[in-house]
Scaffold this motif. Structure first.
Motif, PDB file in Angstrom:
ATOM      1  N   GLN A 134      -3.146  -3.404  -1.178  1.00 26.13           N
ATOM      2  CA  GLN A 134      -3.963  -3.376   0.015  1.00 26.13           C
ATOM      3  C   GLN A 134      -4.602  -2.003   0.237  1.00 26.13           C
ATOM      4  OE1 GLN A 134      -4.083  -6.310   1.071  1.00 26.13           O
ATOM      5  NE2 GLN A 134      -5.500  -5.937   2.783  1.00 26.13           N
ATOM      6  N   SER A 135      -3.802  -0.956   0.021  1.00 27.37           N
ATOM      7  CA  SER A 135      -4.324   0.382   0.326  1.00 27.37           C
ATOM      8  C   SER A 135      -5.369   0.852  -0.684  1.00 27.37           C
ATOM      9  CB  SER A 135      -3.188   1.395   0.446  1.00 27.37           C
ATOM     10  OG  SER A 135      -2.158   1.107  -0.444  1.00 27.37           O
TER      11      SER A 135
ATOM     12  N   VAL B  31       2.893   5.400  -7.911  1.00 30.36           N
ATOM     13  CA  VAL B  31       3.910   5.977  -7.033  1.00 30.36           C
ATOM     14  C   VAL B  31       3.420   6.061  -5.593  1.00 30.36           C
ATOM     15  CG1 VAL B  31       5.168   8.098  -6.539  1.00 30.36           C
ATOM     16  CG2 VAL B  31       5.095   7.205  -8.863  1.00 30.36           C
ATOM     17  N   ARG B  32       2.123   6.335  -5.420  1.00 34.29           N
ATOM     18  CA  ARG B  32       1.607   6.448  -4.056  1.00 34.29           C
ATOM     19  C   ARG B  32       1.205   5.092  -3.474  1.00 34.29           C
ATOM     20  NH1 ARG B  32      -1.348  11.581  -3.200  1.00 34.29           N
ATOM     21  NH2 ARG B  32      -0.442  13.047  -4.682  1.00 34.29           N
ATOM     22  N   GLY B  33       1.420   4.048  -4.248  1.00 36.39           N
ATOM     23  CA  GLY B  33       1.240   2.714  -3.689  1.00 36.39           C
ATOM     24  C   GLY B  33      -0.176   2.178  -3.706  1.00 36.39           C
ATOM     25  N   PHE B  34      -1.076   2.703  -4.552  1.00 33.07           N
ATOM     26  CA  PHE B  34      -2.427   2.136  -4.668  1.00 33.07           C
ATOM     27  C   PHE B  34      -2.466   1.046  -5.731  1.00 33.07           C
ATOM     28  CE2 PHE B  34      -3.139   6.443  -3.023  1.00 33.07           C
ATOM     29  CZ  PHE B  34      -3.825   6.118  -1.859  1.00 33.07           C
ATOM     30  N   LEU B  35      -1.514   1.125  -6.651  1.00 37.81           N
ATOM     31  CA  LEU B  35      -1.411   0.105  -7.689  1.00 37.81           C
ATOM     32  C   LEU B  35       0.023  -0.398  -7.700  1.00 37.81           C
ATOM     33  CD1 LEU B  35      -3.243   1.815 -10.712  1.00 37.81           C
ATOM     34  CD2 LEU B  35      -4.012  -0.218  -9.467  1.00 37.81           C
TER      35      LEU B  35
ATOM     36  N   LEU C   9     -11.158   2.833  -2.640  1.00 35.39           N
ATOM     37  CA  LEU C   9     -12.346   2.386  -3.374  1.00 35.39           C
ATOM     38  C   LEU C   9     -13.612   2.509  -2.526  1.00 35.39           C
ATOM     39  CD1 LEU C   9     -11.147  -0.726  -5.380  1.00 35.39           C
ATOM     40  CD2 LEU C   9     -12.306   1.288  -6.295  1.00 35.39           C
ATOM     41  N   ARG C  10     -13.466   2.232  -1.241  1.00 37.72           N
ATOM     42  CA  ARG C  10     -14.627   2.316  -0.352  1.00 37.72           C
ATOM     43  C   ARG C  10     -14.945   3.750   0.047  1.00 37.72           C
ATOM     44  NH1 ARG C  10     -12.401  -1.379   3.569  1.00 37.72           N
ATOM     45  NH2 ARG C  10     -12.523  -3.510   2.796  1.00 37.72           N
ATOM     46  N   GLY C  11     -14.102   4.662  -0.376  1.00 37.14           N
ATOM     47  CA  GLY C  11     -14.355   6.063  -0.045  1.00 37.14           C
ATOM     48  C   GLY C  11     -13.939   6.426   1.367  1.00 37.14           C
ATOM     49  N   GLU C  12     -13.073   5.596   1.973  1.00 37.29           N
ATOM     50  CA  GLU C  12     -12.627   5.899   3.334  1.00 37.29           C
ATOM     51  C   GLU C  12     -11.497   6.926   3.345  1.00 37.29           C
ATOM     52  OE1 GLU C  12     -13.602   1.346   4.666  1.00 37.29           O
ATOM     53  OE2 GLU C  12     -11.523   2.037   4.667  1.00 37.29           O
TER      54      GLU C  12
END
Ligand code: ADP
Ligand code: ZN
Length: 598
Positions: A488-489, A470-474, A494-497
């Protein structure tokens, strides 16, 4: 006291006007056109009924909904108003009788279907009558931009020529800016004043739960509604059938409704729903348009609707009488996959698909909100609400959020390691270190992410994945049975940013706040049952739905005020002179039988 207010009290038994009713009535009585936008249950009918009663001559009401016409006319007869309807459900001699009454000037209100009104003979007869106003209900049907477009409505602009100088008012509950202007131009309204009421339905309590065991959840929810009528929406005919049957087995009076049933069965079930108390209609969205039952106490969604607009319209069928009502929904990752697939597989062109996707995303985002659900719902429709509402699941049980960054990273990397080819079920098995056949077959028990998520349960992982989608990470791949892919997001996370706050799954829903329910003392429940039973008997003897006799709100008011004498009943909301005379004594006798012990 104004004439309109006097009439409101004497005929309808209501104390005062709501919202913009008084202004609208005034405006119409002055002979001007108007566009009225008012939410369902806002009280649109009085805006044309009262002007029609205040002025000599006939008020014409154009309505596309045949079942509704009949009930509205029945309700008008109950309060002593001379009204009739004209549509294809009447036989020729009945139609003749109505036209004779029109010609004799005996009617105050005539409800008529658009195709019937626009017949040359009807127009000719009506143009000879003294017409005081024309109301066009469900006016959004004239616009192809709105939903529910109807060809018949397009010709209604002719009314401007046939009835010059007669004020016309167009009424609707749903019309965005563009639809409103469309209505005005297509109906050829003459410099109409626009009365735009708010969208809010304050008596509806919105809640959305993650789907764990839909049936169990539904049964628990229905526990609060054992004596109420409501609608349960399912996506497919099959699930309608299965759910209705199951509810029946659980002791509920549940009936199915979907386009696959014979017309006869559909009509029979709809009639039961309208006429009996506490019937649950299990239905596809085919059911609802034209259902004007005011005491629908809940609308439950077992499957996701396709947009916020659809959701708002479907839930809007609850609580038209202004009494507390529930809009309740469960949804899970599977639903997300399914509705998205429906969009992808539809015949629509790419542009439409893009819009449909955006609509689903808006709805999903709304499902996962962590602030007042009503504020966000209204915001979607462009309305600003300054304070949280206090009558939604979020306000009543604020969700707990937690730092889900690490869990999200594990989830995303496991999706990545398994090749972005699998649905959530499989990825969760890998995360939790489950030695299933499929896990072994693909060698996923050898991955570095195997078992790194054992600390969370299956349900917790489902919640995490749902929120990540829902939040657009997958994103969900529709061609491949709901395979999950990183977006993309996902990288930043994943990089912890970036960090991620997730919503914790609420435990069992807590008891609601009493003030928003129809709360009755235990002994009053018996009185309520007795009043309902009497209402049912009278209604079935007259062949009309119970709510045409009295609304629930009127019965509740009787219990709370405990009138002693017949005159006292006039203080009860919904009892005017005619109903007092017809039913006052009968209901008073019942109230007397239940006097509380002193
Ligand atoms: P709409 O057509 O806008 O959905 P209705 O005209 O059917 O709404 O009215 C909804 C309910 O509100 C009805 O039960 C009606 O009797 C009630 N109602 C309308 N106006 C008032 C009022 N001024 N006071 C109390 N109840 C009202
Ligand atoms: Zn709220």
């Amino acid at each position: 006291m104004s004439d309109a207010l006097e009439l409101l009290r004497r005929i309808y038994g209501f104390d005062q006007f709501r919202g913009q009713q008084a202004e609208i009535i005034d405006h119409v009585c002055q002979g001007d056109d108007a566009l009225v936008l008012m939410p369902t249950g806002g009280g649109k009918s009085l805006c044309y009924q009262i002007p029609a009663l205040l002025q000599p001559g006939l008020g014409i009401v154009v309505s596309p909904l045949i079942a509704l016409m009949r009930d509205q006319v029945a309700a008008l007869h109950e309060v002593g108003v001379a009204a009739a309807y004209l549509n294809s459900s009447l036989d020729p001699s009945e139609q003749q009788r109505v036209m004779t009454a029109v010609a004799a000037g005996e009617l105050d209100l005539l409800y008529v279907a658009p195709e019937r009104l626009l017949r040359e003979d009807t127009l000719a007869s009506l143009s000879r009558a003294d017409v005081s106003l024309i109301a066009i209900d469900e006016a959004h049907c004239v616009s192809s931009w709105g939903h529910d477009f109807r060809q018949d409505y397009l010709e209604l602009h002719r009314l401007a020529e046939v009835f010059p100088g007669v004020p016309r008012l167009a009424l609707t509950a749903t019309a965005d800016e563009r639809t409103r202007e469309d209505i005005i131009s297509r109906l050829a309204l003459h410099q109409p004043k626009r009365f735009v009421g708010g969208f809010d339905r304050p008596n509806i309590c919105y809640s959305v739960q993650p789907k764990t065991d839909a049936r169990k959840q539904l049964r628990e929810f229905l526990g609060e509604h054992s004596k109420h009528s409501g609608i349960v929406y399912c996506l497919s005919r099959k699930s309608v059938e299965a759910t209705a049957e199951w509810l029946h087995g659980q002791g509920f009076d549940a009936l199915p409704y979907h386009a696959g049933l014979s017309t006869e069965e559909r009509n029979r079930n709809q009639e039961c729903f309208l006429r009996d108390d506490a019937v649950i209609m299990v239905a596809t969205v085919a059911f609802g348009m034209g259902i004007d039952k005011p005491d629908v106490r809940f609308v439950a969604h077992l499957d996701l609707p396709k947009s916020m607009e659809a959701y708002y319209q479907e839930t809007g069928r609850a609580g038209r009488d202004g009494q507390p009502a529930d809009a309740w929904m469960v949804y899970g990752l599977q639903d997300v996959v399914r509705v998205s697939r429906m969009v992808e597989e539809s015949q629509a062109d790419e542009n439409h698909k893009r819009i449909d996707r955006a609509k689903i995303d808006a709805l999903l985002g709304w499902c996962e909100v962590t602030a007042c659900r009503r504020q966000q719902l209204l915001a979607y429709f462009g309305e600003f609400m300054p304070q949280p509402c206090g009558n939604c699941d979020i306000c009543l049980r604020p969700p707990v959020t937690w730092d889900g960054t690490e869990a999200a990273q594990k989830a995303l990397s496991c999706v990545y390691r398994t090749g972005q080819r699998f649905g959530a079920g499989h990825v969760i098995d890998v995360l939790r270190g489950q030695q299933r056949d499929k896990v072994q077959k693909f060698g996923h028990d050898q991955l570095s992410t195997f078992g790194i998520g054992a600390a969370y349960s299956d349900n917790q992982w489902r919640s995490i994945f749902r929120q990540l989608v829902v939040r657009g990470f997958l994103s969900v791949e529709h061609g491949q049975f709901g395979a999950l892919r990183l977006t993309q997001s996902a990288r930043g996370l994943l990089r912890g940013e970036t960090t991620l706050q997730l919503r914790e799954e609420p435990d069992k829903p807590k008891k609601r706040r009493a003030s928003v329910r129809i709360e009755l003392e235990l002994e009053d429940e018996d009185l309520m049952d007795a009043l309902r039973e009497t209402r049912r008997e009278i209604a079935s003897a007259h062949g009309i739905p119970p709510y045409v006799i009295f609304h629930d709100a009127t019965l509740v008011d009787m219990i709370q005020q405990r009138p002693q004498r017949v005159e006292d009943l006039l203080q009860i909301s919904g009892i005017g002179q005619a109903k007092l005379e017809k039913y006052g004594q009968i209901f008073l006798d019942i109230i007397h039988q239940f006097q509380p012990a002193r």
